[in-house]
Design a protein around this motif. Structure first.
Motif, PDB file in Angstrom:
ATOM      1  N   TYR A  66       0.825  -1.202   0.000  1.00  0.00           N
ATOM      2  CA  TYR A  66       0.000   0.000   0.000  1.00  0.00           C
ATOM      3  C   TYR A  66       0.864   1.259   0.000  1.00  0.00           C
ATOM      4  CZ  TYR A  66       1.172   0.915   4.870  1.00  0.00           C
ATOM      5  OH  TYR A  66       1.867   1.197   6.013  1.00  0.00           O
ATOM      6  N   THR A  67       0.246   2.361  -0.355  1.00  0.00           N
ATOM      7  CA  THR A  67       0.843   3.680  -0.154  1.00  0.00           C
ATOM      8  C   THR A  67      -0.293   4.630   0.221  1.00  0.00           C
ATOM      9  OG1 THR A  67       2.336   5.366  -1.060  1.00  0.00           O
ATOM     10  CG2 THR A  67       0.659   4.494  -2.569  1.00  0.00           C
ATOM     11  N   THR A  68       0.053   5.826   0.665  1.00  0.00           N
ATOM     12  CA  THR A  68      -0.976   6.821   0.963  1.00  0.00           C
ATOM     13  C   THR A  68      -0.548   8.176   0.422  1.00  0.00           C
ATOM     14  OG1 THR A  68      -0.132   7.700   3.062  1.00  0.00           O
ATOM     15  CG2 THR A  68      -1.399   5.666   3.187  1.00  0.00           C
ATOM     16  N   ARG A  69      -1.549   9.000   0.182  1.00  0.00           N
ATOM     17  CA  ARG A  69      -1.330  10.421  -0.056  1.00  0.00           C
ATOM     18  C   ARG A  69      -2.147  11.150   1.014  1.00  0.00           C
ATOM     19  NH1 ARG A  69       0.397   8.208  -4.511  1.00  0.00           N
ATOM     20  NH2 ARG A  69       1.363   9.301  -6.209  1.00  0.00           N
ATOM     21  N   LEU A  70      -2.057  12.452   1.032  1.00  0.00           N
ATOM     22  CA  LEU A  70      -2.833  13.201   2.031  1.00  0.00           C
ATOM     23  C   LEU A  70      -4.322  12.866   1.925  1.00  0.00           C
ATOM     24  CD1 LEU A  70      -3.110  15.426   4.214  1.00  0.00           C
ATOM     25  CD2 LEU A  70      -3.228  17.100   2.345  1.00  0.00           C
ATOM     26  N   LYS A  71      -4.806  12.733   0.698  1.00  0.00           N
ATOM     27  CA  LYS A  71      -6.250  12.593   0.511  1.00  0.00           C
ATOM     28  C   LYS A  71      -6.750  11.173   0.312  1.00  0.00           C
ATOM     29  CE  LYS A  71      -6.990  17.275  -0.927  1.00  0.00           C
ATOM     30  NZ  LYS A  71      -7.610  18.212  -1.834  1.00  0.00           N
ATOM     31  N   TYR A  72      -5.854  10.211   0.184  1.00  0.00           N
ATOM     32  CA  TYR A  72      -6.339   8.847   0.015  1.00  0.00           C
ATOM     33  C   TYR A  72      -5.324   7.797   0.453  1.00  0.00           C
ATOM     34  CZ  TYR A  72      -3.767   8.903  -4.481  1.00  0.00           C
ATOM     35  OH  TYR A  72      -2.808   8.993  -5.440  1.00  0.00           O
ATOM     36  N   TRP A  73      -5.860   6.571   0.584  1.00  0.00           N
ATOM     37  CA  TRP A  73      -5.072   5.381   0.871  1.00  0.00           C
ATOM     38  C   TRP A  73      -5.186   4.495  -0.355  1.00  0.00           C
ATOM     39  CZ3 TRP A  73      -6.243   0.196   0.882  1.00  0.00           C
ATOM     40  CH2 TRP A  73      -5.319  -0.655   1.497  1.00  0.00           C
ATOM     41  N   GLN A  74      -4.096   3.842  -0.744  1.00  0.00           N
ATOM     42  CA  GLN A  74      -4.165   3.017  -1.949  1.00  0.00           C
ATOM     43  C   GLN A  74      -3.630   1.612  -1.714  1.00  0.00           C
ATOM     44  OE1 GLN A  74      -1.882   4.244  -5.407  1.00  0.00           O
ATOM     45  NE2 GLN A  74      -3.355   3.261  -6.756  1.00  0.00           N
ATOM     46  N   ASN A  75      -4.460   0.607  -2.055  1.00  0.00           N
ATOM     47  CA  ASN A  75      -4.036  -0.780  -2.054  1.00  0.00           C
ATOM     48  C   ASN A  75      -3.260  -1.014  -3.351  1.00  0.00           C
ATOM     49  OD1 ASN A  75      -3.932  -3.598  -2.516  1.00  0.00           O
ATOM     50  ND2 ASN A  75      -5.668  -3.897  -1.121  1.00  0.00           N
ATOM     51  N   LEU A  76      -1.970  -1.344  -3.252  1.00  0.00           N
ATOM     52  CA  LEU A  76      -1.154  -1.473  -4.462  1.00  0.00           C
ATOM     53  C   LEU A  76      -1.351  -2.821  -5.161  1.00  0.00           C
ATOM     54  CD1 LEU A  76       2.103   0.260  -3.203  1.00  0.00           C
ATOM     55  CD2 LEU A  76       0.576   1.112  -4.995  1.00  0.00           C
ATOM     56  N   ARG A  77      -1.959  -3.791  -4.462  1.00  0.00           N
ATOM     57  CA  ARG A  77      -2.227  -5.069  -5.135  1.00  0.00           C
ATOM     58  C   ARG A  77      -3.351  -4.888  -6.150  1.00  0.00           C
ATOM     59  NH1 ARG A  77      -1.239  -8.304  -0.014  1.00  0.00           N
ATOM     60  NH2 ARG A  77       0.990  -8.707  -0.201  1.00  0.00           N
ATOM     61  N   THR A  78      -4.393  -4.167  -5.712  1.00  0.00           N
ATOM     62  CA  THR A  78      -5.567  -4.008  -6.585  1.00  0.00           C
ATOM     63  C   THR A  78      -5.593  -2.632  -7.252  1.00  0.00           C
ATOM     64  OG1 THR A  78      -6.835  -3.087  -4.754  1.00  0.00           O
ATOM     65  CG2 THR A  78      -6.930  -5.476  -5.042  1.00  0.00           C
ATOM     66  N   LEU A  79      -4.734  -1.734  -6.790  1.00  0.00           N
ATOM     67  CA  LEU A  79      -4.693  -0.331  -7.202  1.00  0.00           C
ATOM     68  C   LEU A  79      -5.975   0.423  -6.812  1.00  0.00           C
ATOM     69  CD1 LEU A  79      -2.842  -0.516 -10.653  1.00  0.00           C
ATOM     70  CD2 LEU A  79      -1.904   0.079  -8.411  1.00  0.00           C
ATOM     71  N   LYS A  80      -6.777  -0.192  -5.961  1.00  0.00           N
ATOM     72  CA  LYS A  80      -7.999   0.468  -5.487  1.00  0.00           C
ATOM     73  C   LYS A  80      -7.622   1.613  -4.530  1.00  0.00           C
ATOM     74  CE  LYS A  80     -12.360  -0.553  -3.133  1.00  0.00           C
ATOM     75  NZ  LYS A  80     -12.237  -0.127  -1.759  1.00  0.00           N
ATOM     76  N   VAL A  81      -8.299   2.729  -4.724  1.00  0.00           N
ATOM     77  CA  VAL A  81      -8.039   3.919  -3.909  1.00  0.00           C
ATOM     78  C   VAL A  81      -9.203   4.129  -2.945  1.00  0.00           C
ATOM     79  CG1 VAL A  81      -8.032   6.440  -4.082  1.00  0.00           C
ATOM     80  CG2 VAL A  81      -6.540   5.094  -5.566  1.00  0.00           C
ATOM     81  N   THR A  82      -8.881   4.374  -1.685  1.00  0.00           N
ATOM     82  CA  THR A  82      -9.912   4.709  -0.705  1.00  0.00           C
ATOM     83  C   THR A  82      -9.745   6.184  -0.342  1.00  0.00           C
ATOM     84  OG1 THR A  82      -9.833   2.463   0.180  1.00  0.00           O
ATOM     85  CG2 THR A  82     -10.856   4.137   1.574  1.00  0.00           C
ATOM     86  N   ALA A  83     -10.686   6.985  -0.779  1.00  0.00           N
ATOM     87  CA  ALA A  83     -10.577   8.432  -0.536  1.00  0.00           C
ATOM     88  C   ALA A  83     -10.961   8.742   0.903  1.00  0.00           C
ATOM     89  CB  ALA A  83     -11.489   9.186  -1.499  1.00  0.00           C
ATOM     90  N   THR A  84     -10.015   9.192   1.675  1.00  0.00           N
ATOM     91  CA  THR A  84     -10.288   9.640   3.042  1.00  0.00           C
ATOM     92  C   THR A  84      -9.122  10.529   3.472  1.00  0.00           C
ATOM     93  OG1 THR A  84     -10.731   8.960   5.330  1.00  0.00           O
ATOM     94  CG2 THR A  84      -9.399   7.440   4.007  1.00  0.00           C
ATOM     95  N   GLN A  85      -9.382  11.796   3.578  1.00  0.00           N
ATOM     96  CA  GLN A  85      -8.299  12.746   3.846  1.00  0.00           C
ATOM     97  C   GLN A  85      -7.788  12.607   5.272  1.00  0.00           C
ATOM     98  OE1 GLN A  85      -8.683  16.580   2.277  1.00  0.00           O
ATOM     99  NE2 GLN A  85      -6.982  17.429   3.434  1.00  0.00           N
ATOM    100  N   SER A  86      -6.480  12.621   5.428  1.00  0.00           N
ATOM    101  CA  SER A  86      -5.909  12.479   6.762  1.00  0.00           C
ATOM    102  C   SER A  86      -6.034  13.767   7.571  1.00  0.00           C
ATOM    103  CB  SER A  86      -4.428  12.103   6.663  1.00  0.00           C
ATOM    104  OG  SER A  86      -3.931  11.857   7.961  1.00  0.00           O
TER     105      SER A  86
END
Ligand code: ZN
Length: 242
Positions: free
Chosen positions: A149-169
């Protein structure tokens, strides 16, 4: 199921004590596990591998279920030119190490970090760029290097599926009084909104955040409210396995 993810940024020998105090305080408030963002060679100063006490502490936390996240290699941009003035100086105080690294250089630094994790028997699930800043394409490099996985300020990303979960930190800027005041107003608003709309709430803390009383008070309120409302503490690595 609703989740609360608390991540502690910028662990290195110089912040070891401050992060340990944060963990102790947050544990009393009910958070049991953390994603700790570790910097192998913070600002080209003392290397983490030369700090036996810090390695031992991290090893103990890892054994108890904490997620040790690779958080850049140097966390600064010494020796790198370029980058726009806004991002490098104004927004991040020159901390955005991965903002414009070539794929080759990024891979080189990640490989060195992974070697440290391997030497210590730690599992490397996640990579989070300093200041959350890295090029979009780097997601694929991380995926190829088996990060989950990786994260950005505004989302979390599952790198296996590339699915993004939008939730700002939730995140504080405490460098100056006006920044703290603005952070308190912003996070109060954001937290209320997240509670209404999100199953995952992310709280990202920096080593000095709890040293400011009004900030500490608000963070305690956020943690206790989230737990009362049924958000279960989990690490990013744990969340990736759901
Ligand atoms: Zn950082």
């Amino acid at each position: 199921m609703k989740h609360l993810i608390v991540s502690l940024h910028d662990f290195h020998a110089g912040t070891h004590e401050a992060v340990r105090e944060q963990i102790d305080t947050l544990t009393v408030w009910g958070v049991k596990n953390f994603s700790i963002l570790v910097v192998p060679h913070f600002h080209h100063r003392k290397m983490l591998k030369d700090s036996a006490a810090s390695l031992a502490y991290l090893g103990g936390r890892h054994a108890d279920g904490d997620d040790l996240v690779i958080h850049g290699y140097y966390h600064d941009r010494v020796g790198q030119g370029g980058g726009s003035f806004f991002w490098t100086k104004l927004y991040t105080a020159n901390e955005a190490e991965f903002l414009d690294l070539s794929d080759g250089e990024a891979r080189h630094r990640l490989t060195r970090a992974l070697a440290l994790w391997e030497e210590n028997g730690w599992r490397a699930d996640g990579f989070i760029a300093p200041a959350w800043l890295m090029p979009e394409e780097q997601d694929m490099l991380l995926k190829r290097m088996n990060f989950t996985y990786t994260t950005r300020l505004k989302y979390w990303q599952n790198l296996r599926t590339l699915k993004v979960t939008a939730t700002q930190s939730l995140c504080y800027s405490t460098r100056a009084r006006w920044r703290r005041d603005a952070s308190l107003r912003w996070n109060q608003w954001l937290f209320a909104r997240l509670l209404k709309t999100k199953d995952v709430i992310r709280l990202s803390l920096h080593p000095r955040d709890l040293q400011f009383e009004p900030v500490k008070l608000q963070i305690r309120g956020i943690v206790e409210t989230a737990l009362t409302k049924g958000y279960q503490p989990i690490t990013y690595a744990g969340y990736a396995k759901l």
